[in-house]
Scaffold this motif. Structure first.
Motif, mmCIF file in Angstrom:
data_model
loop_
_atom_site.group_PDB
_atom_site.id
_atom_site.type_symbol
_atom_site.label_atom_id
_atom_site.label_comp_id
_atom_site.label_asym_id
_atom_site.label_seq_id
_atom_site.Cartn_x
_atom_site.Cartn_y
_atom_site.Cartn_z
ATOM 1 N N ASP A 1 -18.486 20.175 28.335
ATOM 2 C CA ASP A 1 -17.898 19.891 29.645
ATOM 3 C C ASP A 1 -17.422 18.447 29.647
ATOM 4 O O ASP A 1 -18.241 17.519 29.625
ATOM 5 N N THR A 2 -16.132 18.219 29.684
ATOM 6 C CA THR A 2 -15.577 16.863 29.621
ATOM 7 C C THR A 2 -15.954 16.017 30.837
ATOM 8 O O THR A 2 -15.859 14.796 30.784
ATOM 9 N N ALA A 3 -16.402 16.652 31.942
ATOM 10 C CA ALA A 3 -16.761 15.930 33.159
ATOM 11 C C ALA A 3 -18.267 15.682 33.280
ATOM 12 O O ALA A 3 -18.705 15.019 34.218
ATOM 13 N N ASP A 4 -19.055 16.199 32.320
ATOM 14 C CA ASP A 4 -20.512 16.094 32.429
ATOM 15 C C ASP A 4 -21.096 16.419 31.052
ATOM 16 O O ASP A 4 -21.316 17.576 30.716
ATOM 17 N N TRP A 5 -21.326 15.385 30.239
ATOM 18 C CA TRP A 5 -21.726 15.616 28.857
ATOM 19 C C TRP A 5 -22.915 14.756 28.456
ATOM 20 O O TRP A 5 -23.282 13.825 29.149
ATOM 21 N N TRP A 6 -23.546 15.106 27.346
ATOM 22 C CA TRP A 6 -24.796 14.497 26.900
ATOM 23 C C TRP A 6 -24.668 13.948 25.489
ATOM 24 O O TRP A 6 -23.985 14.526 24.648
ATOM 25 N N PRO B 1 -17.824 10.855 33.424
ATOM 26 C CA PRO B 1 -16.718 9.906 33.529
ATOM 27 C C PRO B 1 -16.483 9.495 34.979
ATOM 28 O O PRO B 1 -16.559 10.320 35.886
ATOM 29 N N ASN B 2 -16.230 8.193 35.154
ATOM 30 C CA ASN B 2 -15.887 7.683 36.479
ATOM 31 C C ASN B 2 -14.411 7.307 36.461
ATOM 32 O O ASN B 2 -13.671 7.776 35.602
ATOM 33 N N GLY C 1 -13.073 4.926 35.299
ATOM 34 C CA GLY C 1 -12.729 4.255 34.046
ATOM 35 C C GLY C 1 -12.321 5.199 32.932
ATOM 36 O O GLY C 1 -11.919 4.771 31.859
ATOM 37 N N GLY C 2 -12.454 6.513 33.188
ATOM 38 C CA GLY C 2 -11.970 7.492 32.223
ATOM 39 C C GLY C 2 -12.752 7.567 30.926
ATOM 40 O O GLY C 2 -12.158 7.781 29.868
ATOM 41 N N GLY C 3 -14.052 7.397 30.977
ATOM 42 C CA GLY C 3 -14.856 7.435 29.767
ATOM 43 C C GLY C 3 -14.952 8.821 29.154
ATOM 44 O O GLY C 3 -14.702 9.832 29.799
ATOM 45 N N SER C 4 -15.312 8.824 27.882
ATOM 46 C CA SER C 4 -15.496 10.064 27.133
ATOM 47 C C SER C 4 -16.347 9.728 25.906
ATOM 48 O O SER C 4 -16.635 8.551 25.658
ATOM 49 N N PRO C 5 -16.730 10.719 25.112
ATOM 50 C CA PRO C 5 -17.461 10.386 23.889
ATOM 51 C C PRO C 5 -16.674 9.425 22.984
ATOM 52 O O PRO C 5 -17.260 8.674 22.218
ATOM 53 N N CYS D 1 -18.066 5.497 32.103
ATOM 54 C CA CYS D 1 -18.956 6.595 32.494
ATOM 55 C C CYS D 1 -20.139 6.087 33.300
ATOM 56 O O CYS D 1 -20.603 4.973 33.107
ATOM 57 N N ASP D 2 -20.637 6.939 34.186
ATOM 58 C CA ASP D 2 -21.928 6.730 34.823
ATOM 59 C C ASP D 2 -22.949 7.410 33.927
ATOM 60 O O ASP D 2 -22.658 8.438 33.310
#
Length: 128
Positions: free
Chosen positions: A17-22, A84-85, A87-91, A113-114
């Protein structure tokens, strides 16, 4: 990348899930844990010195029979949930140099990201 080419389905079948990842302590994307843990009585340990009962209430409250959360946390294992907030964060924005995480340390921030850190417990058994 390979995950995008596979429509965000990992080789073992779970969906990223690009909006909620671990991420786990080595900076590897991991499958999201199942939440919430159902209400009930469990036997938990961190694989160190304390093994004890854990009661989880229907309202999500929890209580250990003895010890503190730290006592039943498996310190070498770390994980965090990233969302992601603006700021558009991702892995891709995670810094490889921040990994592996030292046992017991907080997981690193990922730019854009938060983050929410999670303790890792081993559920040894469930009362029936």
């Amino acid at each position: 990348d390979k995950l995008e080419q596979a429509d965000y389905v990992a080789p073992v079948g779970w969906k990223f899930d690009t909006a909620d990842w671990w991420l786990e302590e080595h900076g590897i994307i991991m499958e999201a844990p199942q939440f919430p843990v159902p209400a009930g009585r469990y036997l938990v340990t961190g694989g160190r010195m304390v093994t004890t009962g854990l009661t989880i209430g229907a309202d999500g409250s929890w209580k250990l029979d003895e010890g503190k959360l730290y006592d039943v946390t498996h310190l070498p294992c770390r994980s965090a949930r990233y969302r992601p907030n603006d700021g558009g964060g991702s892995p891709y924005t995670a810094k490889g140099s921040d990994f592996p995480v030292i046992p017991g340390a907080e997981m690193p921030k990922v730019p854009g990201c938060d983050k929410q850190d999670y303790a890792v417990l081993f559920l040894v058994g469930k009362a029936t």
